[in-house]
Design a protein around this motif. Sequence first.
Motif, mmCIF file in Angstrom:
data_model
loop_
_atom_site.group_PDB
_atom_site.id
_atom_site.type_symbol
_atom_site.label_atom_id
_atom_site.label_comp_id
_atom_site.label_asym_id
_atom_site.label_seq_id
_atom_site.Cartn_x
_atom_site.Cartn_y
_atom_site.Cartn_z
ATOM 1 N N THR A 129 109.381 37.602 20.767
ATOM 2 C CA THR A 129 109.699 38.667 21.711
ATOM 3 C C THR A 129 109.550 39.997 20.993
ATOM 4 N N VAL A 130 108.667 40.855 21.511
ATOM 5 C CA VAL A 130 108.479 42.175 20.913
ATOM 6 C C VAL A 130 109.238 43.181 21.767
ATOM 7 N N ILE A 131 110.247 43.788 21.172
ATOM 8 C CA ILE A 131 111.065 44.746 21.922
ATOM 9 C C ILE A 131 110.638 46.156 21.561
ATOM 10 N N MET A 132 110.239 46.913 22.596
ATOM 11 C CA MET A 132 109.772 48.269 22.366
ATOM 12 C C MET A 132 110.746 49.283 22.925
ATOM 13 N N PRO A 133 111.415 50.033 22.063
ATOM 14 C CA PRO A 133 112.268 51.110 22.577
ATOM 15 C C PRO A 133 111.330 52.207 23.032
ATOM 16 N N GLU A 134 111.426 52.597 24.279
ATOM 17 C CA GLU A 134 110.491 53.615 24.776
ATOM 18 C C GLU A 134 111.232 54.772 25.404
ATOM 19 N N TYR A 135 110.722 55.970 25.133
ATOM 20 C CA TYR A 135 111.296 57.164 25.739
ATOM 21 C C TYR A 135 110.754 57.275 27.157
ATOM 22 N N ALA A 136 111.663 57.286 28.135
ATOM 23 C CA ALA A 136 111.239 57.427 29.529
ATOM 24 C C ALA A 136 111.497 58.859 29.960
ATOM 25 N N ALA A 137 110.437 59.650 30.011
ATOM 26 C CA ALA A 137 110.603 61.055 30.372
ATOM 27 C C ALA A 137 110.814 61.176 31.873
ATOM 28 N N GLU A 138 111.269 62.377 32.288
ATOM 29 C CA GLU A 138 111.527 62.566 33.720
ATOM 30 C C GLU A 138 110.245 62.784 34.501
ATOM 31 N N ASN A 139 109.206 63.293 33.828
ATOM 32 C CA ASN A 139 107.961 63.538 34.547
ATOM 33 C C ASN A 139 106.776 63.200 33.653
ATOM 34 N N PRO A 140 105.613 62.957 34.269
ATOM 35 C CA PRO A 140 104.444 62.527 33.489
ATOM 36 C C PRO A 140 104.035 63.539 32.419
ATOM 37 N N ALA A 141 104.222 64.848 32.702
ATOM 38 C CA ALA A 141 103.818 65.861 31.730
ATOM 39 C C ALA A 141 104.642 65.695 30.460
ATOM 40 N N ASP A 142 105.934 65.524 30.631
ATOM 41 C CA ASP A 142 106.798 65.339 29.478
ATOM 42 C C ASP A 142 106.450 64.021 28.780
ATOM 43 N N GLN A 143 106.208 62.985 29.583
ATOM 44 C CA GLN A 143 105.861 61.682 29.012
ATOM 45 C C GLN A 143 104.632 61.795 28.103
ATOM 46 N N ALA A 144 103.659 62.591 28.539
ATOM 47 C CA ALA A 144 102.414 62.706 27.778
ATOM 48 C C ALA A 144 102.640 63.329 26.404
ATOM 49 N N LEU A 145 103.753 64.070 26.256
ATOM 50 C CA LEU A 145 104.021 64.719 24.965
ATOM 51 C C LEU A 145 104.477 63.711 23.919
ATOM 52 N N HIS A 146 104.951 62.572 24.381
ATOM 53 C CA HIS A 146 105.451 61.581 23.425
ATOM 54 C C HIS A 146 104.398 60.519 23.211
ATOM 55 N N ASP A 147 104.472 59.865 22.062
ATOM 56 C CA ASP A 147 103.300 59.072 21.693
ATOM 57 C C ASP A 147 103.138 57.842 22.569
ATOM 58 N N GLN A 148 101.891 57.435 22.689
ATOM 59 C CA GLN A 148 101.512 56.402 23.640
ATOM 60 C C GLN A 148 101.368 55.050 22.953
ATOM 61 N N THR A 149 101.886 54.954 21.726
ATOM 62 C CA THR A 149 101.685 53.723 20.970
ATOM 63 C C THR A 149 102.172 52.493 21.730
ATOM 64 N N SER A 150 103.360 52.585 22.327
ATOM 65 C CA SER A 150 103.903 51.415 23.030
ATOM 66 C C SER A 150 102.970 50.954 24.136
ATOM 67 N N PHE A 151 102.432 51.929 24.879
ATOM 68 C CA PHE A 151 101.554 51.562 25.976
ATOM 69 C C PHE A 151 100.342 50.779 25.468
ATOM 70 N N TRP A 152 99.661 51.305 24.460
ATOM 71 C CA TRP A 152 98.453 50.643 23.950
ATOM 72 C C TRP A 152 98.784 49.319 23.288
ATOM 73 N N LEU A 153 99.969 49.275 22.670
ATOM 74 C CA LEU A 153 100.391 48.029 22.060
ATOM 75 C C LEU A 153 100.567 46.951 23.128
ATOM 76 N N LYS A 154 101.152 47.351 24.250
ATOM 77 C CA LYS A 154 101.328 46.392 25.346
ATOM 78 C C LYS A 154 99.984 45.900 25.848
ATOM 79 N N VAL A 155 99.034 46.825 25.988
ATOM 80 C CA VAL A 155 97.710 46.431 26.452
ATOM 81 C C VAL A 155 97.103 45.405 25.497
#
Lengths: 622, 622
Positions: free
Chosen positions: A568-594
């Motif tokens: 089980t790979v547990i990824m702590p992820e920052y959930a921003a309030e809006n996509p613009a803010d989300q884009a400021l934080h790194d996307q490693t978790s997303f690509w790792l999931k892919v």
Amino acid sequence: MAGNLKRALLGNPLHNREAAHQRLSNPVALAVFSSDALSSVAYATQEILIVLALAGTAFLQLTLPVSIAIGVLLIVVVLSYRQTIKAYPGGGGAYIVARENLGTMPGLIAGAALLVDYILTVAVSISASVAAITSALPELSPYRVPMAVFFVILLAIANLRGVKESGALFAGPTFAFVGLLGFTVVVGLFRFITGDPFVVPPPAEPIEAVQAFTLFLLLKAFASGCAAMTGVEAIANGVQAFRQPEAKNAAKTLTWMAGILLFLFMGLSTLAVLAKVQPSEAETVISQISRAIFGTGWMYGIISASVAVILVLAANTAYADFPRLASFVAEDDFLPHQLKDRGYRLVFSNGIVVLTAAAIALLVAFGGVTTRLIPLYAIGVFTSFTLSQTGMVIHHLREKEPHWQLGLAINAFGGATTMVVGIVIATAKFADGAWIVLLLIPTIVAGFLWIRRQYDRARGNFKLTPDELTDLNWQAYNRMHNHVIVLVKDIDRRLVGALRYAKNLKADVVEAVFVDISGDGPEMRRRWEEAGVGIRLHVIESPYREIIPVILDYVRSIPRPSKDHVVTVIMPEYAAENPADQALHDQTSFWLKVQLFGEPGVILTDVPYRLEDVSKPQPGKA
Amino acid sequence: MAGNLKRALLGNPLHNREAAHQRLSNPVALAVFSSDALSSVAYATQEILIVLALAGTAFLQLTLPVSIAIGVLLIVVVLSYRQTIKAYPGGGGAYIVARENLGTMPGLIAGAALLVDYILTVAVSISASVAAITSALPELSPYRVPMAVFFVILLAIANLRGVKESGALFAGPTFAFVGLLGFTVVVGLFRFITGDPFVVPPPAEPIEAVQAFTLFLLLKAFASGCAAMTGVEAIANGVQAFRQPEAKNAAKTLTWMAGILLFLFMGLSTLAVLAKVQPSEAETVISQISRAIFGTGWMYGIISASVAVILVLAANTAYADFPRLASFVAEDDFLPHQLKDRGYRLVFSNGIVVLTAAAIALLVAFGGVTTRLIPLYAIGVFTSFTLSQTGMVIHHLREKEPHWQLGLAINAFGGATTMVVGIVIATAKFADGAWIVLLLIPTIVAGFLWIRRQYDRARGNFKLTPDELTDLNWQAYNRMHNHVIVLVKDIDRRLVGALRYAKNLKADVVEAVFVDISGDGPEMRRRWEEAGVGIRLHVIESPYREIIPVILDYVRSIPRPSKDHVVTVIMPEYAAENPADQALHDQTSFWLKVQLFGEPGVILTDVPYRLEDVSKPQPGKA
């Protein structure tokens, strides 16, 4: 906000129980399903004249016998489709008829031909309509593509709202076109009958004979005129949209449509011959005739506008039919299942979206000038006519319903004729682009078969064996061996929830993993010990600054000797309030999931962390 | 496969320890950082002539004093930047100098101005170069945009490979340009000195005076000629790319560049006046002069080609500088942190990608004709000159290093002059499009501030309180209350792994959830009981056929009275072998994850199911 926009554009969602109510009265169905067929009278006579003029103006008179032949063919096709409607009240047209009677491949060929045709119908009709507008208002010419795209999107929205609403939107203009053109034909013929004939003045450029008259030329003229018959299959495909009794209403409406089409087409061809109309680059035949009768006044203007509008509506026929046919094909697993889902307003939304995207792509690729494509789509139509009628021949032989001999004769004659016409068109237009369609149809059929194979494979695979069915009951299984990994970016609040969750899992191993890309591994280890986290920190050095491949390698290196072992790979992820803010934080978790998705025995768990979490009370804490 | 392509295009990855080796020798640095500045001699003299010609050909002689004034300004700016390099060996140019000495806002304004400038440099230089090629080979004219995009992508790849390699690629053409143009100037002047003067024949269209000569016109001519000075700040921004001692090498290279620039610019202006060159739409000044000296032969051809090439390379200056500046700004949290990551080959890959995308967007939007943008980017340059030199004034007053009075005088004079020039350019070109830049810079600055605010907020929030730091140690917490939901689409193999995983979790509740969109809920319940799954099935009816909103509502309705209560949503997902196959299966899980992500206390767990799983042995099964 997106929800409000959707509601404003498409209206409120419709309940499943409203499905039966989304049916069309016969006049509305006539408007919805026949604008394509009816609009073709705007160019069919002209297509015949253009071919015959190659042999000189003397041969233009042959327009009348050619038109009569097409009229007879139309009657044959319509009679055949009336029988199809009776035999197949569920609808589906050529695809279903050919598939049931001739087998899968003929059915798929018919389906592919029709789907391509519907896309071409949208692109061609819309660009023809825009051309009509821009030839009246040349200053709009540079905006041809945006205008065409705008019209397509308008049609898409109307159809996403639902078939009944789009019927209401389109009934007026269709009836106006029929009325105006019918009036023109009646007035014109009346003048000849009452001894007040008129002659259309020949165009400025005199027509010269460029080739000798041959039988092949006559066949070509006939083939070109067959553009008049595109769209007549629409009603047979859409029987389900009619009110009960569907088949009877559909057959009645088809007869009405054929009658109107026949009257307008034959009337215009007759007038063209009587008034000695010559085809011209500069002015359409319909425009020449109506101008000769009414003069260049308001009546002429209204007729011209009506032609432009009916061409937009012709595209709507495809919108009524493409999504429905796509849903039938998807039902049989030859297209993605998403195409059979009824959306928000009970229409096949995904099919509408696909049709819109394909038509816009064609319009943009051809710069909004797709009139050259007109001859192409006759091929698809005649392919499906032929297959559908041949299918009906088999149907009659099998079922032997009352009067089956007559039906057999009609369908056999129709099938043979449409096949000959199809071959003539394909031969005559091969170099002009017919080869594209002849290449495209097998490609699409191959795609259908590939999709079906994927679904068959998945379905066969998804099926539980009796053993596995028993296993669904927990007791049959060993305890699972779970190796839990928490990915660490920094020791901060984002980690807290993830660590808690990890420690709460039943697991053989719980460890944290940190990738050191800039030499700060030892410092992280020191802080980890200082924080007293209580689980092991595994530091992986990555001097090439790669994060994802390093984690992938590590996860893959954990032994999973059996299906009882999972990681089980547990990824702590920052959930921003809006996509613009989300884009400021790194996307490693997303690509790792892919990348990790589908790795056997690897479970992915997101533990999102929100800024708000902090300000909230934490009553549960001991 | 994607990995192999990357390797073929970009070379092998570089290890962190190779960072120090990626430095440039002075000649290579001259080529990399000065192509922008040097290429501007290709149009600077011409810009002056065009403005003066408005008052009539008699005033063209004023080109010489105007050029001298620009030459003096150039010397002042270069002397000032030599001091900047010494004071700031870390590099960063106007952004860092203004930020440290004048405060955040002036720094951000300088940064925004420079970033916009670099993008404009790429778009303008590339399209000017393509224009040079297409005027020589008009048959390539329709491919202007694809050619420009191709060049930009070529530059991007060269720069993604790394700064040293791109230096090696570009050194030759830059030196060829300098050599060829230097030779032209020397030969031309030699002929006048040795009493062998030449006169360029006036263009076919005689120049007519269209306005009276005014002081403002003279200032405008001066402002236009200042296009010669774009790019001189590049070396000061890139000190870190030089070999040790960086500052000394950078200062030396800057002096060399200024010398070459001054020689070429003054030489061409002098020749233009001596040979009575008149500006023409049809032929550039540099082409007129070189053709008058060498005739329309191979030498003329080589010089023309060299001008086209140097303009492509001018874009490369921006590629050397934009990513570096963006990384400085990101370091200060005013741009997304992704911009400070060094990629695979130790370059700031994300910055290169952003620059490429922005430049391509500009090129496509303007159809590859961006010469009108040339005057615009002088505004950004002078804004940053002014801020940088004003910053140095404060620096001198603060630090009082040896000879600070001289430095102060130079910087004060330079700052005042460049400010005046900046205002003149902005005023003269306001209606021509300067307003775009004047609007864009504050917008970007606002963006910087927003990003910084987000990062500050997140950072403050991420920080652990001492209490929470203690909580990282498991013992301080209560047991977590976990409500586990398994989403059910069908009872098949996809479900098996997910159910096993769910049953293996420590949980208060484990239940399955099925959304009934077509009335098959009771049937599912029956099959569920029959399968004897052993956990409760919760069926949710959804007559409007919506799946995601219904699940969202249900998840939200589960009470989570404290942070000790979480809901785990387990999604059994089909993991296809390829994206095409994946697309055939429904995307509900994906969209559900997007919607549920960040819902407080909701944990998302994917249990992927692969076709392969079945064929493998299951040794662990009891």
